[in-house]
Design a protein around this motif. Sequence first.
Motif, PDB file in Angstrom:
ATOM      1  N   ALA A 104      73.925 -29.288 -37.763  1.00  0.00           N
ATOM      2  CA  ALA A 104      74.032 -30.063 -36.745  1.00  0.00           C
ATOM      3  C   ALA A 104      74.286 -29.035 -35.381  1.00  0.00           C
ATOM      4  CB  ALA A 104      75.472 -30.694 -36.843  1.00  0.00           C
ATOM      5  N   GLY A 105      74.840 -27.814 -35.836  1.00  0.00           N
ATOM      6  CA  GLY A 105      75.130 -26.847 -34.605  1.00  0.00           C
ATOM      7  C   GLY A 105      73.473 -26.178 -34.264  1.00  0.00           C
ATOM      8  N   ALA A 106      72.759 -25.912 -35.162  1.00  0.00           N
ATOM      9  CA  ALA A 106      71.356 -25.517 -34.892  1.00  0.00           C
ATOM     10  C   ALA A 106      70.375 -26.388 -34.121  1.00  0.00           C
ATOM     11  CB  ALA A 106      70.806 -25.268 -36.302  1.00  0.00           C
ATOM     12  N   VAL A 107      70.729 -27.596 -34.339  1.00  0.00           N
ATOM     13  CA  VAL A 107      69.975 -28.651 -33.655  1.00  0.00           C
ATOM     14  C   VAL A 107      70.441 -29.102 -32.423  1.00  0.00           C
ATOM     15  CG1 VAL A 107      69.367 -31.354 -33.694  1.00  0.00           C
ATOM     16  CG2 VAL A 107      69.156 -30.153 -36.018  1.00  0.00           C
ATOM     17  N   GLY A 108      71.702 -28.958 -32.104  1.00  0.00           N
ATOM     18  CA  GLY A 108      72.577 -29.106 -30.957  1.00  0.00           C
ATOM     19  C   GLY A 108      71.952 -27.904 -30.053  1.00  0.00           C
ATOM     20  N   ASP A 109      71.863 -26.892 -30.589  1.00  0.00           N
ATOM     21  CA  ASP A 109      71.258 -25.581 -29.556  1.00  0.00           C
ATOM     22  C   ASP A 109      69.677 -25.956 -29.471  1.00  0.00           C
ATOM     23  OD1 ASP A 109      73.487 -24.129 -29.949  1.00  0.00           O
ATOM     24  OD2 ASP A 109      72.755 -22.650 -31.487  1.00  0.00           O
ATOM     25  N   ILE A 110      68.936 -26.642 -30.116  1.00  0.00           N
ATOM     26  CA  ILE A 110      67.652 -26.807 -29.748  1.00  0.00           C
ATOM     27  C   ILE A 110      67.598 -27.726 -28.712  1.00  0.00           C
ATOM     28  CG2 ILE A 110      65.676 -28.000 -30.678  1.00  0.00           C
ATOM     29  CD1 ILE A 110      66.232 -26.503 -33.437  1.00  0.00           C
ATOM     30  N   LEU A 111      68.391 -28.961 -28.875  1.00  0.00           N
ATOM     31  CA  LEU A 111      68.652 -30.063 -27.979  1.00  0.00           C
ATOM     32  C   LEU A 111      69.112 -29.465 -26.620  1.00  0.00           C
ATOM     33  CD1 LEU A 111      69.878 -33.066 -30.287  1.00  0.00           C
ATOM     34  CD2 LEU A 111      67.508 -32.377 -29.382  1.00  0.00           C
ATOM     35  N   THR A 112      70.025 -28.685 -26.539  1.00  0.00           N
ATOM     36  CA  THR A 112      70.327 -28.287 -25.363  1.00  0.00           C
ATOM     37  C   THR A 112      69.655 -27.323 -24.562  1.00  0.00           C
ATOM     38  OG1 THR A 112      72.861 -28.213 -26.134  1.00  0.00           O
ATOM     39  CG2 THR A 112      72.243 -26.697 -24.442  1.00  0.00           C
ATOM     40  N   ALA A 113      68.666 -26.604 -25.213  1.00  0.00           N
ATOM     41  CA  ALA A 113      67.655 -25.848 -24.582  1.00  0.00           C
ATOM     42  C   ALA A 113      66.436 -26.637 -24.176  1.00  0.00           C
ATOM     43  CB  ALA A 113      67.012 -24.900 -25.885  1.00  0.00           C
ATOM     44  N   ARG A 114      66.614 -27.870 -24.658  1.00  0.00           N
ATOM     45  CA  ARG A 114      65.403 -28.878 -24.252  1.00  0.00           C
ATOM     46  C   ARG A 114      65.993 -29.847 -23.017  1.00  0.00           C
ATOM     47  NH1 ARG A 114      63.814 -25.954 -27.470  1.00  0.00           N
ATOM     48  NH2 ARG A 114      62.112 -26.185 -28.870  1.00  0.00           N
ATOM     49  N   GLY A 115      67.315 -29.682 -22.553  1.00  0.00           N
ATOM     50  CA  GLY A 115      67.701 -30.429 -21.535  1.00  0.00           C
ATOM     51  C   GLY A 115      68.613 -31.552 -21.929  1.00  0.00           C
ATOM     52  N   PHE A 116      68.908 -31.633 -23.159  1.00  0.00           N
ATOM     53  CA  PHE A 116      69.709 -32.880 -23.614  1.00  0.00           C
ATOM     54  C   PHE A 116      71.077 -32.482 -23.558  1.00  0.00           C
ATOM     55  CE2 PHE A 116      65.755 -33.567 -25.912  1.00  0.00           C
ATOM     56  CZ  PHE A 116      65.675 -34.898 -25.963  1.00  0.00           C
ATOM     57  N   LYS A 117      72.009 -33.443 -23.112  1.00  0.00           N
ATOM     58  CA  LYS A 117      73.457 -33.120 -23.031  1.00  0.00           C
ATOM     59  C   LYS A 117      74.176 -33.407 -24.355  1.00  0.00           C
ATOM     60  CE  LYS A 117      77.470 -34.832 -20.594  1.00  0.00           C
ATOM     61  NZ  LYS A 117      78.110 -35.975 -19.943  1.00  0.00           N
ATOM     62  N   VAL A 118      74.412 -32.052 -24.976  1.00  0.00           N
ATOM     63  CA  VAL A 118      75.117 -32.329 -26.352  1.00  0.00           C
ATOM     64  C   VAL A 118      76.659 -31.947 -26.233  1.00  0.00           C
ATOM     65  CG1 VAL A 118      75.197 -30.858 -28.406  1.00  0.00           C
ATOM     66  CG2 VAL A 118      73.015 -31.455 -27.367  1.00  0.00           C
ATOM     67  N   ALA A 119      77.364 -32.929 -26.783  1.00  0.00           N
ATOM     68  CA  ALA A 119      78.918 -32.586 -26.881  1.00  0.00           C
ATOM     69  C   ALA A 119      79.408 -31.693 -27.665  1.00  0.00           C
ATOM     70  CB  ALA A 119      79.533 -33.858 -26.936  1.00  0.00           C
ATOM     71  N   GLY A 120      78.671 -31.531 -29.092  1.00  0.00           N
ATOM     72  CA  GLY A 120      78.889 -30.779 -29.991  1.00  0.00           C
ATOM     73  C   GLY A 120      78.415 -31.211 -31.344  1.00  0.00           C
ATOM     74  N   ALA A 121      78.660 -30.363 -32.294  1.00  0.00           N
ATOM     75  CA  ALA A 121      78.424 -30.727 -33.612  1.00  0.00           C
ATOM     76  C   ALA A 121      79.443 -30.937 -34.589  1.00  0.00           C
ATOM     77  CB  ALA A 121      77.698 -29.264 -34.076  1.00  0.00           C
ATOM     78  N   ALA A 122      79.398 -31.953 -35.544  1.00  0.00           N
ATOM     79  CA  ALA A 122      80.210 -32.444 -36.358  1.00  0.00           C
ATOM     80  C   ALA A 122      79.614 -32.373 -37.659  1.00  0.00           C
ATOM     81  CB  ALA A 122      80.711 -33.924 -36.016  1.00  0.00           C
ATOM     82  N   GLY A 123      80.776 -32.225 -38.584  1.00  0.00           N
ATOM     83  CA  GLY A 123      80.443 -32.091 -40.079  1.00  0.00           C
ATOM     84  C   GLY A 123      81.022 -33.269 -40.579  1.00  0.00           C
ATOM     85  N   SER A 124      80.426 -34.251 -41.312  1.00  0.00           N
ATOM     86  CA  SER A 124      80.989 -35.414 -41.672  1.00  0.00           C
ATOM     87  C   SER A 124      82.333 -35.165 -42.942  1.00  0.00           C
ATOM     88  CB  SER A 124      79.820 -36.427 -42.245  1.00  0.00           C
ATOM     89  OG  SER A 124      79.306 -35.874 -43.290  1.00  0.00           O
ATOM     90  N   LEU A 125      81.753 -34.245 -43.614  1.00  0.00           N
ATOM     91  CA  LEU A 125      82.907 -33.874 -44.833  1.00  0.00           C
ATOM     92  C   LEU A 125      84.211 -33.145 -43.967  1.00  0.00           C
ATOM     93  CD1 LEU A 125      80.619 -32.161 -47.317  1.00  0.00           C
ATOM     94  CD2 LEU A 125      81.469 -34.628 -47.317  1.00  0.00           C
ATOM     95  N   ASP A 126      84.040 -32.407 -42.786  1.00  0.00           N
ATOM     96  CA  ASP A 126      84.907 -31.643 -42.259  1.00  0.00           C
ATOM     97  C   ASP A 126      85.783 -32.857 -41.754  1.00  0.00           C
ATOM     98  OD1 ASP A 126      83.874 -29.295 -42.654  1.00  0.00           O
ATOM     99  OD2 ASP A 126      82.746 -29.318 -40.987  1.00  0.00           O
ATOM    100  N   TYR A 127      84.988 -33.964 -40.996  1.00  0.00           N
ATOM    101  CA  TYR A 127      85.822 -34.925 -40.271  1.00  0.00           C
ATOM    102  C   TYR A 127      86.620 -35.812 -41.264  1.00  0.00           C
ATOM    103  CZ  TYR A 127      86.314 -39.494 -37.420  1.00  0.00           C
ATOM    104  OH  TYR A 127      86.569 -40.440 -36.774  1.00  0.00           O
ATOM    105  N   GLU A 128      86.146 -35.966 -42.673  1.00  0.00           N
ATOM    106  CA  GLU A 128      86.932 -36.478 -43.577  1.00  0.00           C
ATOM    107  C   GLU A 128      87.922 -35.716 -43.920  1.00  0.00           C
ATOM    108  OE1 GLU A 128      84.791 -39.610 -46.400  1.00  0.00           O
ATOM    109  OE2 GLU A 128      84.124 -37.666 -46.831  1.00  0.00           O
ATOM    110  N   ASP A 129      87.768 -34.520 -44.189  1.00  0.00           N
ATOM    111  CA  ASP A 129      88.964 -33.479 -44.462  1.00  0.00           C
ATOM    112  C   ASP A 129      90.095 -33.551 -43.627  1.00  0.00           C
ATOM    113  OD1 ASP A 129      87.394 -32.701 -46.567  1.00  0.00           O
ATOM    114  OD2 ASP A 129      86.851 -30.689 -45.731  1.00  0.00           O
ATOM    115  N   GLN A 130      89.703 -33.874 -42.250  1.00  0.00           N
ATOM    116  CA  GLN A 130      90.746 -33.895 -41.198  1.00  0.00           C
ATOM    117  C   GLN A 130      91.220 -35.498 -40.706  1.00  0.00           C
ATOM    118  OE1 GLN A 130      88.637 -32.286 -37.487  1.00  0.00           O
ATOM    119  NE2 GLN A 130      88.174 -30.499 -38.572  1.00  0.00           N
ATOM    120  N   GLY A 131      91.162 -36.210 -41.846  1.00  0.00           N
ATOM    121  CA  GLY A 131      91.743 -37.605 -42.049  1.00  0.00           C
ATOM    122  C   GLY A 131      90.842 -38.684 -41.573  1.00  0.00           C
TER     123      GLY A 131
END
Length: 146
Positions: A104-131
């Motif tokens: 997701a971070g790598a794709v976020g970098d690609i999209l930002t370079a193409r002019g998209f507004k990217v808030a950030g990258a998330a990991g679904s497993l990380d999100y679950e780990d955080q509740g």
Amino acid sequence: MNIVKSFVFLTASLLASASFAQQAAYQPPPWTYQTKQLNRAEIDALLAKPQQVVVLDVRRPDELISKGAFPAYLNIQTKEIEQNLGYIPKDRTIITVSNRAHRAGAVGDILTARGFKVAGAAGSLDYEDQGGKIARIQPPAPKPAN
């Protein structure tokens, strides 16, 4: 006799080290992307405004089924991002998603370079780990034989 005791001690030490390594918690690789890695609170705040955000999940379908996903998302696999940029809305803030956020971070970098507004990258497993709660996806039922 000392050689035998030394061998037994060395073997026991190696086994203990291997056991400890297996029990150690997941340690993610270092974050090397320009895209911000989002935590649960940041993701929840973005998801609270569904009319302003799009969740772009870059995982394979089998990962979506086995790991779960956010309730509503656009799915374009990492390798297909470049040829599918036209399907990604430029008028919304984008959260890119993968299992542990690195793709997701790598794709976020690609999209930002193409002019998209990217808030950030998330990991679904990380999100679950955080509740956070991830939706479980049921695979499609097999088609009946004709």
